[in-house]
Design a protein around this motif. Structure first.
Motif, PDB file in Angstrom:
ATOM      1  N   ARG A 166     -24.061   0.873   1.590  1.00 53.19           N
ATOM      2  CA  ARG A 166     -23.030   0.172   0.823  1.00 53.19           C
ATOM      3  C   ARG A 166     -21.843  -0.229   1.700  1.00 53.19           C
ATOM      4  O   ARG A 166     -21.043  -1.084   1.324  1.00 53.19           O
ATOM      5  N   LEU A 167     -21.733   0.400   2.882  1.00 51.88           N
ATOM      6  CA  LEU A 167     -20.536   0.259   3.712  1.00 51.88           C
ATOM      7  C   LEU A 167     -20.881  -0.131   5.132  1.00 51.88           C
ATOM      8  O   LEU A 167     -21.808   0.412   5.740  1.00 51.88           O
ATOM      9  N   GLY A 168     -20.113  -1.092   5.685  1.00 54.59           N
ATOM     10  CA  GLY A 168     -20.264  -1.488   7.075  1.00 54.59           C
ATOM     11  C   GLY A 168     -18.938  -1.407   7.809  1.00 54.59           C
ATOM     12  O   GLY A 168     -17.869  -1.251   7.205  1.00 54.59           O
ATOM     13  N   ILE A 217     -12.426  -4.681   3.092  1.00 55.93           N
ATOM     14  CA  ILE A 217     -12.954  -5.927   2.531  1.00 55.93           C
ATOM     15  C   ILE A 217     -13.997  -5.607   1.469  1.00 55.93           C
ATOM     16  O   ILE A 217     -14.862  -4.747   1.668  1.00 55.93           O
ATOM     17  N   ASP A 218     -13.949  -6.316   0.351  1.00 54.27           N
ATOM     18  CA  ASP A 218     -14.901  -6.045  -0.723  1.00 54.27           C
ATOM     19  C   ASP A 218     -16.131  -6.959  -0.662  1.00 54.27           C
ATOM     20  O   ASP A 218     -16.277  -7.772   0.258  1.00 54.27           O
ATOM     21  N   HIS A 219     -17.014  -6.827  -1.648  1.00 59.07           N
ATOM     22  CA  HIS A 219     -18.262  -7.592  -1.692  1.00 59.07           C
ATOM     23  C   HIS A 219     -18.030  -9.105  -1.726  1.00 59.07           C
ATOM     24  O   HIS A 219     -18.901  -9.882  -1.324  1.00 59.07           O
ATOM     25  N   TYR A 271       0.810  -1.212   0.000  1.00 62.34           N
ATOM     26  CA  TYR A 271       0.000   0.000   0.000  1.00 62.34           C
ATOM     27  C   TYR A 271       0.841   1.259   0.000  1.00 62.34           C
ATOM     28  O   TYR A 271       0.389   2.324  -0.396  1.00 62.34           O
ATOM     29  N   ALA A 272       2.111   1.167   0.409  1.00 68.22           N
ATOM     30  CA  ALA A 272       2.994   2.320   0.324  1.00 68.22           C
ATOM     31  C   ALA A 272       3.323   2.634  -1.125  1.00 68.22           C
ATOM     32  O   ALA A 272       3.512   3.782  -1.502  1.00 68.22           O
ATOM     33  N   CYS A 273       3.400   1.588  -1.950  1.00 67.51           N
ATOM     34  CA  CYS A 273       3.757   1.753  -3.353  1.00 67.51           C
ATOM     35  C   CYS A 273       2.544   1.853  -4.259  1.00 67.51           C
ATOM     36  O   CYS A 273       2.675   1.963  -5.472  1.00 67.51           O
ATOM     37  N   GLN A 274       1.364   1.769  -3.674  1.00 68.73           N
ATOM     38  CA  GLN A 274       0.139   1.712  -4.476  1.00 68.73           C
ATOM     39  C   GLN A 274      -0.044   2.999  -5.275  1.00 68.73           C
ATOM     40  O   GLN A 274       0.143   4.091  -4.779  1.00 68.73           O
ATOM     41  N   SER A 275      -0.383   2.882  -6.516  1.00 67.16           N
ATOM     42  CA  SER A 275      -0.602   4.044  -7.368  1.00 67.16           C
ATOM     43  C   SER A 275      -2.054   4.446  -7.320  1.00 67.16           C
ATOM     44  O   SER A 275      -2.839   3.940  -6.539  1.00 67.16           O
ATOM     45  N   SER A 276      -2.425   5.372  -8.177  1.00 70.40           N
ATOM     46  CA  SER A 276      -3.803   5.844  -8.221  1.00 70.40           C
ATOM     47  C   SER A 276      -4.645   5.005  -9.167  1.00 70.40           C
ATOM     48  O   SER A 276      -5.628   5.458  -9.724  1.00 70.40           O
ATOM     49  N   SER A 277      -4.244   3.752  -9.370  1.00 70.69           N
ATOM     50  CA  SER A 277      -4.968   2.855 -10.256  1.00 70.69           C
ATOM     51  C   SER A 277      -6.428   2.752  -9.830  1.00 70.69           C
ATOM     52  O   SER A 277      -6.753   2.808  -8.655  1.00 70.69           O
ATOM     53  N   LYS A 278      -7.317   2.572 -10.814  1.00 74.01           N
ATOM     54  CA  LYS A 278      -8.737   2.492 -10.516  1.00 74.01           C
ATOM     55  C   LYS A 278      -9.120   1.148  -9.919  1.00 74.01           C
ATOM     56  O   LYS A 278     -10.214   0.997  -9.395  1.00 74.01           O
ATOM     57  N   GLU A 279      -8.248   0.164 -10.011  1.00 70.40           N
ATOM     58  CA  GLU A 279      -8.555  -1.156  -9.462  1.00 70.40           C
ATOM     59  C   GLU A 279      -7.569  -1.493  -8.353  1.00 70.40           C
ATOM     60  O   GLU A 279      -6.359  -1.480  -8.549  1.00 70.40           O
ATOM     61  N   LEU A 280      -8.100  -1.805  -7.176  1.00 66.71           N
ATOM     62  CA  LEU A 280      -7.249  -2.136  -6.039  1.00 66.71           C
ATOM     63  C   LEU A 280      -6.802  -3.588  -6.130  1.00 66.71           C
ATOM     64  O   LEU A 280      -7.530  -4.441  -6.628  1.00 66.71           O
ATOM     65  N   LEU A 316     -11.169   3.524  -0.414  1.00 68.46           N
ATOM     66  CA  LEU A 316     -12.576   3.195  -0.172  1.00 68.46           C
ATOM     67  C   LEU A 316     -13.458   3.815  -1.250  1.00 68.46           C
ATOM     68  O   LEU A 316     -14.369   3.160  -1.777  1.00 68.46           O
ATOM     69  N   GLU A 317     -13.192   5.063  -1.589  1.00 65.19           N
ATOM     70  CA  GLU A 317     -13.946   5.714  -2.661  1.00 65.19           C
ATOM     71  C   GLU A 317     -13.788   4.946  -3.970  1.00 65.19           C
ATOM     72  O   GLU A 317     -14.749   4.738  -4.707  1.00 65.19           O
ATOM     73  N   THR A 318     -12.545   4.531  -4.234  1.00 63.49           N
ATOM     74  CA  THR A 318     -12.266   3.776  -5.456  1.00 63.49           C
ATOM     75  C   THR A 318     -13.039   2.463  -5.486  1.00 63.49           C
ATOM     76  O   THR A 318     -13.640   2.101  -6.496  1.00 63.49           O
ATOM     77  N   LEU A 319     -13.034   1.766  -4.359  1.00 66.01           N
ATOM     78  CA  LEU A 319     -13.693   0.456  -4.298  1.00 66.01           C
ATOM     79  C   LEU A 319     -15.207   0.608  -4.429  1.00 66.01           C
ATOM     80  O   LEU A 319     -15.847  -0.150  -5.183  1.00 66.01           O
ATOM     81  N   LEU A 320     -15.789   1.574  -3.734  1.00 67.90           N
ATOM     82  CA  LEU A 320     -17.231   1.766  -3.815  1.00 67.90           C
ATOM     83  C   LEU A 320     -17.657   2.172  -5.220  1.00 67.90           C
ATOM     84  O   LEU A 320     -18.714   1.756  -5.710  1.00 67.90           O
ATOM     85  N   ALA A 321     -16.823   2.946  -5.878  1.00 67.21           N
ATOM     86  CA  ALA A 321     -17.152   3.396  -7.236  1.00 67.21           C
ATOM     87  C   ALA A 321     -17.048   2.279  -8.261  1.00 67.21           C
ATOM     88  O   ALA A 321     -17.606   2.388  -9.348  1.00 67.21           O
ATOM     89  N   SER A 322     -16.351   1.198  -7.911  1.00 64.60           N
ATOM     90  CA  SER A 322     -16.156   0.107  -8.854  1.00 64.60           C
ATOM     91  C   SER A 322     -17.345  -0.839  -8.921  1.00 64.60           C
ATOM     92  O   SER A 322     -17.399  -1.722  -9.766  1.00 64.60           O
ATOM     93  N   TYR A 323     -18.333  -0.660  -8.019  1.00 68.16           N
ATOM     94  CA  TYR A 323     -19.497  -1.540  -8.000  1.00 68.16           C
ATOM     95  C   TYR A 323     -20.722  -0.817  -8.513  1.00 68.16           C
ATOM     96  O   TYR A 323     -20.894   0.369  -8.251  1.00 68.16           O
TER      97      TYR A 323
END
Length: 211
Positions: free
Chosen positions: A107-109, A179-181, A17-26, A204-211
């Motif tokens: 959508r979130l718990g 955690i995802d769906h 996660y330190a090296c994670q880019s702004s990719s749309k998919e986690l 989290l924004e990225t993940l929620l937007a992907s569904y």
């Protein structure tokens, strides 16, 4: 899972996660297993990813909740105990800031597991949740047997231990686990670190937007 395994997993997650880019998919964290299957008469290789297993715990309202309570939801999980004198207050205050932002968003718990199976009974968890400012069932605080709670911590790749030499008698990591769906781990973030919490909010924004 042994401590060395936890530390290795933690190091891998921290680096990722330190090296994670702004990719749309986690990415999906944890072990993965290639399997062969037949599709339209052809043999193809698929991947089975690590998943959070089924669970059943008693919550702050003395009601049993299970993995089905988080069906088709993204959720954030962590491990704490109510009289923790070290990382828990900061970790849960930071998690509360996300709760406030998404309060009422179905959508979130949120799922907080107490590792103090002796003291943190439902009434104690209820009082803790109330003092923190939680006012709906979107955030669940749960207790269970030592075997069940510490066992599920393994699945989240979070180190937990009963340790008389540790502050408060328990040792644990302060990760907020996303955690995802499909019950896959999509990120783990140091809940005491403001920059990591900001990254969690972004992911989290990225993940929620992907569904």
């Amino acid at each position: 899972m042994r401590i060395k395994t936890f530390l290795a997993a933690a190091a891998t997650l921290a680096f990722a996660y330190a090296c994670q880019s702004s990719s749309k998919e986690l990415p999906i964290y944890g072990t993965k297993e290639p399997v062969e299957k037949t599709v339209d008469g052809k043999t193809v290789v698929d991947t089975i990813y690590h998943e959070i297993p089924a669970f059943k715990f008693l919550n702050q309202d003395s009601t049993f909740i299970t993995n089905s309570n988080f069906e088709n939801k993204v959720y954030i999980a962590n491990f704490f105990f109510t009289h923790c004198p070290s990382i828990c207050p900061t970790m849960n205050r930071n998690l509360f800031s996300i709760y406030e932002q998404y309060k009422g968003d179905n959508r979130l718990g949120f799922l907080s597991h107490s590792i103090d199976f002796k003291y943190d009974q439902p009434s104690v968890l209820k009082s803790y949740a109330s003092k923190l400012g939680v006012t709906n069932d979107q955030w669940q605080f749960v207790t269970g047997s030592k075997a069940d709670i510490y066992g599920i911590a393994n699945a989240y790749l979070v180190y937990t231990a009963e340790d008389a030499s540790a502050p408060g008698g328990y040792d644990h990591q302060g990760y907020l686990v996303l955690i995802d769906h499909n019950k896959h781990i999509r990120g783990a973030y140091d809940g005491t670190n403001e920059e990591q919490v900001k990254l969690l909010k972004k992911d989290l924004e990225t993940l929620l937007a992907s569904y």
